[in-house]
Design a protein around this motif. Structure first.
Motif, PDB file in Angstrom:
ATOM      1  N   TYR A 168     -44.159  60.063 -54.141  1.00 44.96           N
ATOM      2  CA  TYR A 168     -44.037  59.185 -55.307  1.00 44.96           C
ATOM      3  C   TYR A 168     -43.338  59.898 -56.460  1.00 44.96           C
ATOM      4  O   TYR A 168     -42.506  59.312 -57.163  1.00 44.96           O
ATOM      5  N   GLN A 176     -38.701  60.795 -49.032  1.00 44.28           N
ATOM      6  CA  GLN A 176     -39.494  60.278 -47.930  1.00 44.28           C
ATOM      7  C   GLN A 176     -39.668  61.391 -46.898  1.00 44.28           C
ATOM      8  O   GLN A 176     -38.696  61.820 -46.280  1.00 44.28           O
ATOM      9  N   ASP A 180     -45.415  58.422 -43.735  1.00 40.70           N
ATOM     10  CA  ASP A 180     -45.962  57.084 -43.953  1.00 40.70           C
ATOM     11  C   ASP A 180     -45.993  56.266 -42.667  1.00 40.70           C
ATOM     12  O   ASP A 180     -46.935  55.510 -42.430  1.00 40.70           O
ATOM     13  N   TRP A 209     -42.237  50.695 -50.196  1.00 37.80           N
ATOM     14  CA  TRP A 209     -42.580  51.877 -49.410  1.00 37.80           C
ATOM     15  C   TRP A 209     -43.508  51.524 -48.235  1.00 37.80           C
ATOM     16  O   TRP A 209     -44.719  51.742 -48.305  1.00 37.80           O
ATOM     17  N   ARG A 235     -46.923  53.436 -46.805  1.00 32.28           N
ATOM     18  CA  ARG A 235     -47.393  54.440 -47.758  1.00 32.28           C
ATOM     19  C   ARG A 235     -48.622  53.928 -48.506  1.00 32.28           C
ATOM     20  O   ARG A 235     -48.615  52.819 -49.037  1.00 32.28           O
TER      21      ARG A 235
END
Length: 290
Positions: A106, A111, A115, A129, A132
């Motif tokens: 964040y 990335q 996730d 996202w 996530r």
């Protein structure tokens, strides 16, 4: 003196044992709900992921971290549990790493691939996202992991650290939970937003379990006391928590049906409250003070 029974000490020990049993049961509940969410992701069951179609979903990594939290509570709940339990420390480290990397994502905009590492989230829009966990969830997990790691180290006041971080988790998740009660899911402080309903509930349970693990130390010493102060606090605490929420819910509900919350007050309180509110609305100085 030996042979003398101290009722307060016996009652305190019984209460401490009950708190630890509650923490153990909370651990099982967290494990069970986390497992249900994991299965829901594997078999693509939306009801398990988000409860209602309009609610946020609990992500796969979130459920995985909750299961780790549940196992930590199960291992830490017994009175004979070791403070330096290596399994609990590894689970706490896992929680801290996953949540810390999520917060890093964040903050940096990168990335890291964690996730959707296990399950691909195809239902979430790319700008949100996919896969996530929310920033609020990552922050809460970071505090939980740090709290359990603090317990595993010979830090001074480690119990106090555990309980303060547990209260912080309860406050953040409780705010999100109250948002669902009032139909508000977006706050000015984004840390309270985008948390799934069952995620908020499990965080509150996690925080409560962390407090119950060591009921005789730190902040819980007075709350778990068998003396009159502890008993009074335990009796008043539900009202302290529920009354502001209930009052806040009754006020707009009363306006919707054409009645204000003042109609629920006794006459002597209603007159004083009505007069103060009229004066408050007329006086700019009073409004500035308020």
């Amino acid at each position: 003196m030996s042979g003398i029974n101290y009722p307060h000490k016996v009652a305190a020990l019984d209460l401490h044992g009950m708190c630890r049993r509650i923490a153990s049961h909370i651990g099982w509940v967290i494990i069970a709900i986390g497992a249900v969410v994991l299965v829901s992701w594997v078999f693509d069951i939306e009801a398990g992921k988000r409860i209602l179609p309009t609610f946020q979903s609990m992500k796969f990594n979130t459920a995985l971290c909750f299961i780790a939290c549940g196992f930590i509570l199960k291992r830490k709940a017994p009175a004979a549990a070791s403070a330096s339990d290596p399994v609990a420390a590894l689970l706490a480290l896992f929680i801290l790493v996953v949540s810390g990397l999520t917060l890093f994502e964040y903050g940096s905009g990168w990335q890291l691939g964690i996730d959707n590492l296990v399950i691909l989230d195809t239902a979430t829009a790319p700008e949100d996202w996919p896969g996530r966990m929310s920033g609020a969830a990552a922050l809460c997990f970071t505090m939980i992991g740090a709290a359990w790691l603090a317990i595993a180290t010979p830090l001074h006041r480690s119990t106090m650290i555990l309980q303060i971080l547990a209260l912080a988790v309860i406050m953040i998740s409780g705010a999100a939970l109250i948002g669902y009660v009032f139909g508000v899911q977006q706050f000015r402080l984004s840390v309270f937003s985008t948390m799934a309903l069952h995620t908020a509930v499990l965080f509150v349970l996690c925080g409560a379990g962390m407090l119950f693990v060591r009921p005789g130390d730190g902040l819980m010493y007075s709350a778990a006391s068998s003396y009159i102060g502890g008993r009074s606090l335990r009796r008043l605490l539900p009202f302290i928590i529920v009354t502001p929420v209930l009052a806040g819910w009754l006020s707009p509900a009363g306006q919707l049906v054409g009645r204000s919350v003042e109609h629920l007050m006794p006459d002597r309180f209603r007159k004083g409250h009505t007069g103060f509110r009229s004066e408050y609305q007329r006086s700019p100085e009073q409004r500035m003070i308020g």
